[in-house]
Enzyme design. Sequence first.
Site, PDB file in Angstrom:
ATOM      1  N   ARG A  60       0.848  -1.182   0.000  1.00  0.00           N
ATOM      2  CA  ARG A  60       0.000   0.000   0.000  1.00  0.00           C
ATOM      3  C   ARG A  60       0.887   1.236   0.000  1.00  0.00           C
ATOM      4  O   ARG A  60       2.103   1.132   0.048  1.00  0.00           O
ATOM      5  CB  ARG A  60      -1.028   0.009   1.141  1.00  0.00           C
ATOM      6  CG  ARG A  60      -0.690  -0.696   2.392  1.00  0.00           C
ATOM      7  CD  ARG A  60       0.096   0.046   3.465  1.00  0.00           C
ATOM      8  NE  ARG A  60       0.018   1.463   3.394  1.00  0.00           N
ATOM      9  CZ  ARG A  60       1.056   2.249   3.484  1.00  0.00           C
ATOM     10  NH1 ARG A  60       2.282   1.748   3.633  1.00  0.00           N
ATOM     11  NH2 ARG A  60       0.945   3.545   3.431  1.00  0.00           N
ATOM     12  N   ARG A  98      -7.678  -0.540  -6.251  1.00  0.00           N
ATOM     13  CA  ARG A  98      -7.788   0.606  -5.344  1.00  0.00           C
ATOM     14  C   ARG A  98      -7.986   1.855  -6.205  1.00  0.00           C
ATOM     15  O   ARG A  98      -7.096   2.245  -6.958  1.00  0.00           O
ATOM     16  CB  ARG A  98      -6.534   0.728  -4.463  1.00  0.00           C
ATOM     17  CG  ARG A  98      -6.376  -0.470  -3.524  1.00  0.00           C
ATOM     18  CD  ARG A  98      -5.512  -0.155  -2.341  1.00  0.00           C
ATOM     19  NE  ARG A  98      -6.144   0.758  -1.427  1.00  0.00           N
ATOM     20  CZ  ARG A  98      -5.493   1.412  -0.460  1.00  0.00           C
ATOM     21  NH1 ARG A  98      -4.190   1.245  -0.313  1.00  0.00           N
ATOM     22  NH2 ARG A  98      -6.127   2.237   0.345  1.00  0.00           N
ATOM     23  N   ASP A 244      -2.115  10.857  -1.888  1.00  0.00           N
ATOM     24  CA  ASP A 244      -2.610   9.798  -2.755  1.00  0.00           C
ATOM     25  C   ASP A 244      -3.032  10.353  -4.100  1.00  0.00           C
ATOM     26  O   ASP A 244      -3.039   9.646  -5.101  1.00  0.00           O
ATOM     27  CB  ASP A 244      -3.782   9.085  -2.073  1.00  0.00           C
ATOM     28  CG  ASP A 244      -3.260   8.208  -0.943  1.00  0.00           C
ATOM     29  OD1 ASP A 244      -2.862   7.082  -1.220  1.00  0.00           O
ATOM     30  OD2 ASP A 244      -3.183   8.692   0.203  1.00  0.00           O
ATOM     31  N   LYS A 255      -4.762  10.161   3.225  1.00  0.00           N
ATOM     32  CA  LYS A 255      -5.363   9.292   4.243  1.00  0.00           C
ATOM     33  C   LYS A 255      -6.333  10.046   5.144  1.00  0.00           C
ATOM     34  O   LYS A 255      -6.047  11.162   5.576  1.00  0.00           O
ATOM     35  CB  LYS A 255      -4.243   8.674   5.091  1.00  0.00           C
ATOM     36  CG  LYS A 255      -4.684   7.734   6.184  1.00  0.00           C
ATOM     37  CD  LYS A 255      -5.550   6.597   5.674  1.00  0.00           C
ATOM     38  CE  LYS A 255      -4.890   5.809   4.581  1.00  0.00           C
ATOM     39  NZ  LYS A 255      -5.794   5.008   3.761  1.00  0.00           N
TER      40      LYS A 255
HETATM   41  P1  RI2 Z   1       2.703   8.235  -0.677  1.00  0.00           P
HETATM   42  C1  RI2 Z   1      -1.570   5.907   2.137  1.00  0.00           C
HETATM   43  O1  RI2 Z   1      -2.748   5.234   1.851  1.00  0.00           O
HETATM   44  C2  RI2 Z   1      -1.812   7.177   2.879  1.00  0.00           C
HETATM   45  O2  RI2 Z   1      -2.858   7.927   2.412  1.00  0.00           O
HETATM   46  C3  RI2 Z   1      -0.491   7.829   2.717  1.00  0.00           C
HETATM   47  O3  RI2 Z   1      -0.457   9.171   3.008  1.00  0.00           O
HETATM   48  C4  RI2 Z   1      -0.186   7.470   1.324  1.00  0.00           C
HETATM   49  O4  RI2 Z   1      -0.845   6.239   1.023  1.00  0.00           O
HETATM   50  C5  RI2 Z   1       1.245   7.246   1.164  1.00  0.00           C
HETATM   51  O5  RI2 Z   1       1.543   7.273  -0.166  1.00  0.00           O
HETATM   52  P2  RI2 Z   1      -2.893   3.650   2.001  1.00  0.00           P
HETATM   53  O6  RI2 Z   1      -2.392   3.067   0.696  1.00  0.00           O
HETATM   54  O7  RI2 Z   1       2.255   9.623  -0.509  1.00  0.00           O
HETATM   55  O8  RI2 Z   1      -2.133   3.182   3.186  1.00  0.00           O
HETATM   56  O9  RI2 Z   1       3.903   7.984   0.148  1.00  0.00           O
HETATM   57  O10 RI2 Z   1      -4.372   3.474   2.155  1.00  0.00           O
HETATM   58  O11 RI2 Z   1       2.898   7.774  -2.065  1.00  0.00           O
END
Ligand code: RI2
Length: 352
Positions: A60, A98, A244, A255
Amino acid sequence: MNRLLKLTQQWKADNLLMPIWVEENHLCMIDQRKLPHKTEILEITQVDQLAKGIKDMAIRGSGAIGIAGVYGMLLASRISGGKKEDVILAGKKLKSTRPTAVNLSKTVDNLSKFAESCSEDRFYEEFMEKACDVLEEQLNFEKELGRYGAEIINDGDSILTHCHSGALAGSGFGGRALSVIRTAFLEGKNIHVYCCETRPYLQGARITAYELEKFGIPHTLITDGMSGYLMRIGKINKVVVGSDRVASNGDLINKVGTYMHALAAKENGIPFYTATSSHTIDFSLERGMDIDVEYRPEYEVTHLDGKLITTENTRALYPAFDVTPNEMINGIISEEGIIRAPYLTQLLRLKK
Ligand code: RI2
């Protein structure tokens, strides 16, 4: 040895904390659900397996699932034996896992387009070259945005970060937010990080704290609701989060909980930054509130470590992301520098 295996050897020698990589006959992926107590590596040989791993959060983070998209398409191109339709179908499967983080769908769309243009006889070889280019570019972006972002971190800063936007959410150096923080730390700045546990999936408690410990960066874990008070009493003086998706007007989709931190930061006069890359900007999205927010299953809220923590009848809701309006963001840290308002015009620098 092909170029990707050579690159992987190099990345391992550089001690990157990669979420996914290739071995001779399969993909390897760290099961992030098991961290920090267990580093379990899943062996992936089929696109369906990878798609399930993305959907179920074994991998993720917007950067990392984009990278998983590259590996997935490469795997599909190998299995397909040159049948482009199969690769395009695999892309559709990967994209459906997703919906909110844009890196995955953008990467898959680009590679699907590329597949159309590949020659029949050298399909896999050409695809491999392209995949290597994208993976190298992602890692470079991570390091570049880290360098730019470190400019806004001062000696003595106490930085709040939410969720996990680190190495395992990206190419292995520090992802987005933690690339900024890690670079500032490597430059010798004396900093402290407050990481939010990030209910309900606890990416902050389980993965951000784990990475900060690995990198030797001083940190303290807090629960999500504590940020406002800690800002008010002067314990936190900066916010840096990942992203994201960023809309063309600069609205940030990240998030769930990010928006509350931004509100608290604004109220307390604390600068709020997001770290991102051009791949995460969705120029087709006018405003953040126009997105399709991913809702995840109720049991992810009602259960902790597989155990029910509510009564049987309690209903729960889990929008996985929220939207922070652009006017609450002091800067968008990217591989091309720090973008500031007016975002509508300034973000165009990243439209390649
Ligand atoms: P980068 C995560 O989502 C969070 O929203 C977090 O801020 C982001 O992804 C990190 O991704 P999840 O996949 O900004 O855990 O580091 O639901 O790419």
